[in-house]
Design an enzyme around this catalytic site. Structure first.
Site, PDB file in Angstrom:
ATOM      1  N   GLU A  38      32.359  26.344  48.230  1.00 47.21           N
ATOM      2  CA  GLU A  38      32.051  25.180  47.739  1.00 47.21           C
ATOM      3  C   GLU A  38      33.555  24.232  47.750  1.00 47.21           C
ATOM      4  O   GLU A  38      34.295  24.496  47.192  1.00 47.21           O
ATOM      5  CB  GLU A  38      31.748  25.271  46.046  1.00 47.21           C
ATOM      6  CG  GLU A  38      31.344  23.954  45.243  1.00 47.21           C
ATOM      7  CD  GLU A  38      30.569  22.923  45.926  1.00 47.21           C
ATOM      8  OE1 GLU A  38      29.430  23.498  46.246  1.00 47.21           O
ATOM      9  OE2 GLU A  38      30.677  21.770  45.754  1.00 47.21           O
ATOM     10  N   THR A  80      26.688  19.063  49.365  1.00 40.27           N
ATOM     11  CA  THR A  80      26.533  20.260  49.494  1.00 40.27           C
ATOM     12  C   THR A  80      25.115  20.685  50.319  1.00 40.27           C
ATOM     13  O   THR A  80      25.004  21.505  51.434  1.00 40.27           O
ATOM     14  CB  THR A  80      26.283  21.225  48.364  1.00 40.27           C
ATOM     15  OG1 THR A  80      27.371  21.242  47.427  1.00 40.27           O
ATOM     16  CG2 THR A  80      25.999  22.752  48.486  1.00 40.27           C
ATOM     17  N   HIS A 193      33.327  24.244  42.043  1.00 42.13           N
ATOM     18  CA  HIS A 193      32.318  22.839  42.116  1.00 42.13           C
ATOM     19  C   HIS A 193      32.911  22.225  41.097  1.00 42.13           C
ATOM     20  O   HIS A 193      33.679  22.518  39.837  1.00 42.13           O
ATOM     21  CB  HIS A 193      30.794  23.039  41.465  1.00 42.13           C
ATOM     22  CG  HIS A 193      30.033  21.984  41.635  1.00 42.13           C
ATOM     23  ND1 HIS A 193      29.970  20.685  40.670  1.00 42.13           N
ATOM     24  CD2 HIS A 193      29.122  21.691  42.800  1.00 42.13           C
ATOM     25  CE1 HIS A 193      29.166  19.910  41.231  1.00 42.13           C
ATOM     26  NE2 HIS A 193      28.731  20.438  42.565  1.00 42.13           N
ATOM     27  N   ASP A 252      32.392  23.655  52.659  1.00 43.47           N
ATOM     28  CA  ASP A 252      31.153  22.570  52.654  1.00 43.47           C
ATOM     29  C   ASP A 252      31.358  21.147  52.689  1.00 43.47           C
ATOM     30  O   ASP A 252      31.107  20.313  53.479  1.00 43.47           O
ATOM     31  CB  ASP A 252      30.190  22.792  51.483  1.00 43.47           C
ATOM     32  CG  ASP A 252      30.429  22.523  50.171  1.00 43.47           C
ATOM     33  OD1 ASP A 252      31.651  22.371  49.956  1.00 43.47           O
ATOM     34  OD2 ASP A 252      29.789  22.413  49.318  1.00 43.47           O
ATOM     35  N   HIS A 253      32.501  20.635  51.919  1.00 45.38           N
ATOM     36  CA  HIS A 253      32.998  19.402  51.850  1.00 45.38           C
ATOM     37  C   HIS A 253      34.225  19.321  51.245  1.00 45.38           C
ATOM     38  O   HIS A 253      34.766  20.392  50.477  1.00 45.38           O
ATOM     39  CB  HIS A 253      31.887  18.509  51.421  1.00 45.38           C
ATOM     40  CG  HIS A 253      31.396  18.881  49.942  1.00 45.38           C
ATOM     41  ND1 HIS A 253      32.185  18.793  48.874  1.00 45.38           N
ATOM     42  CD2 HIS A 253      30.152  19.185  49.571  1.00 45.38           C
ATOM     43  CE1 HIS A 253      31.484  19.341  47.952  1.00 45.38           C
ATOM     44  NE2 HIS A 253      30.285  19.570  48.328  1.00 45.38           N
TER      45      HIS A 253
END
Ligand code: GP9
Length: 408
Positions: A38, A80, A193, A252-253
């Site tokens: 994440e 996500t 997150h 993911d990002h």
């Protein structure tokens, strides 16, 4: 019925044949473990704060796995869910919203489906509510046999939205051990997150001097997740799963903290458009093919759209419909982003979105300087086409049409 996919579009789709031929060889196939981390930016890899490594375990893995420092996330509004979608289907995200919530019943070729057709047991693992982002429905649609969600993980020691990543990884390994081999396990971690809240006792870094509480939380949670990855790798080794398996970790990002003028951007001396592109788009990719003797840093650039073709190429399984390209071959990859920007070899193209398509600036990644437009020009149309083909497949549910097309 009218053909909505032109011959030109169809020719963009690489390796348009279905898997399945290798089913009899399934028992010799390695297990595949694909782990999405994440908000994990590449900028944290090998980054030190007052002599403290943010990611000591992943830094060590650069010597045990293939590490791709020029790898980019291609996510857009679906965050996500976009990362999962791009990775597992080798298509682009939508211009607006998430495929998971808008087109979850449409037909997609996918990594889990290709592996399933080749004798794999497939399982997705994510310790949050199973219907978040429509995952339960979407996972089933793209070929996951099982979905281990919140109810399949311990309740205690939540960090942020779900059980901490250490427990998530170790419990996921227990789930893997119950799967019939060869298995494909797709793990979506969650500890790091936003808003990056982590209990006092798990903040191992001394970040004196930093001001932004979000940045401090980000570095602490990333460091924690790096420790979780270390625990996971050790456990896979101890249980004899690591060596033979194909293992992949990727981010993911971005963190959302890298904007121009932010404390992170200042710390990392972001001064040019290329610097900002690299900071906001680069995510780490680590690949360990089965029985890899030694790790290596691979210069080739690519994006999440290339993960499915790369995994299938390593396994020697024929490709379904994919827009990406294996990172294992010699040919340079075109990495296209949703706004029409792209990276190809040393060039980075940034479109001017206020002008008609084809207006923008061409940069050298190496020098960070603007370079003659004709270095980018040959790829602009191709990038636009890739986005258009992807939209057609997703929004018109046109994959079936491609499969049944009578064109050679
Ligand atoms: C929760 C996770 C949230 O399951 O997907 O991440 P986000 O989509 O907000 O980046």
């Amino acid at each position: 019925k009218e053909n909505r996919v032109t011959a030109e579009e169809e020719s963009l789709i690489r390796g348009a044949n279905k898997g399945g031929e290798n089913a009899e060889a399934a028992e010799e196939q390695p297990n595949v473990i694909l782990v999405q981390l994440e908000s994990f930016q590449s900028s944290v890899i090998h980054h030190e704060v007052d002599g403290q490594e943010l990611t000591p375990n992943l830094n060590k893995l650069t010597e045990e796995m293939l590490y791709f420092p020029s790898f980019y996330h291609q996510t857009h509004e679906g965050r996500t869910s976009d990362a999962e979608f791009i990775t597992n289907t080798s298509l682009q995200p939508l211009r607006s919203g998430s495929v998971y919530t808008q087109y979850e019943k449409n037909e997609f070729d996918s990594l889990p489906a290709a592996l399933k057709e080749n004798g794999y047991t497939t399982a997705a693992m994510h310790a949050y509510e199973k219907d978040f982002w429509n995952r339960d429905s979407f996972y089933q649609n793209i070929g996951f046999d099982q979905f281990f969600s919140k109810e399949d993980y311990p309740e205690e020691k939540k960090i942020g939205m779900a059980v901490n990543d250490t427990e998530f990884f170790t419990t996921s390994i227990e789930h893997m051990e119950e799967l019939e081999e060869p298995f494909f396990a797709f793990l979506v971690a969650l500890t790091s997150h936003i808003p990056y809240e982590i209990p006092e006792e798990d903040r191992a870094l001394d970040l004196t001097g930093y001001e932004d509480p979000l940045l401090k939380g980000y570095y602490q949670t990333i460091h924690y997740v790096d420790g979780s990855v270390g625990v996971m790798v050790q456990e896979l080794k101890d249980k004899g799963i690591w060596d033979d398996a194909l293992v992949v970790f990727y981010g993911d990002h971005d963190s959302g903290l890298q904007k121009d003028g932010s404390e992170m951007a200042k710390e990392l001396e972001v001064e040019s458009a290329v610097d900002q592109f690299e900071l906001s788009r680069r995510v780490p990719l680590f690949i360990k093919p089965p029985n890899l003797a030694q790790g290596e840093t691979v210069d080739k650039s690519g994006g999440q759209i290339d993960i499915t073709p790369t995994i299938l190429a390593i396994l020697g399984i024929s490709q379904p419909y994919v827009l990406g390209q294996s990172l294992m071959d010699e040919e340079a990859n075109l990495t296209v982003f949703r706004d029409g920007s792209f990276r190809f070899e040393d060039v980075y193209y940034l479109p001017d979105l206020t002008e008609p398509i084809g207006s923008g600036t061409c940069y050298s990644i190496d020098t960070e300087e603007e370079i003659p437009f004709d270095r980018c020009a040959p790829h602009i149309g191709k990038a636009a086409k890739q986005l258009q083909v992807s939209d057609t497949i997703i929004q018109e549910n046109a994959l079936d049409e491609l499969r049944h097309s009578s064109r050679p």
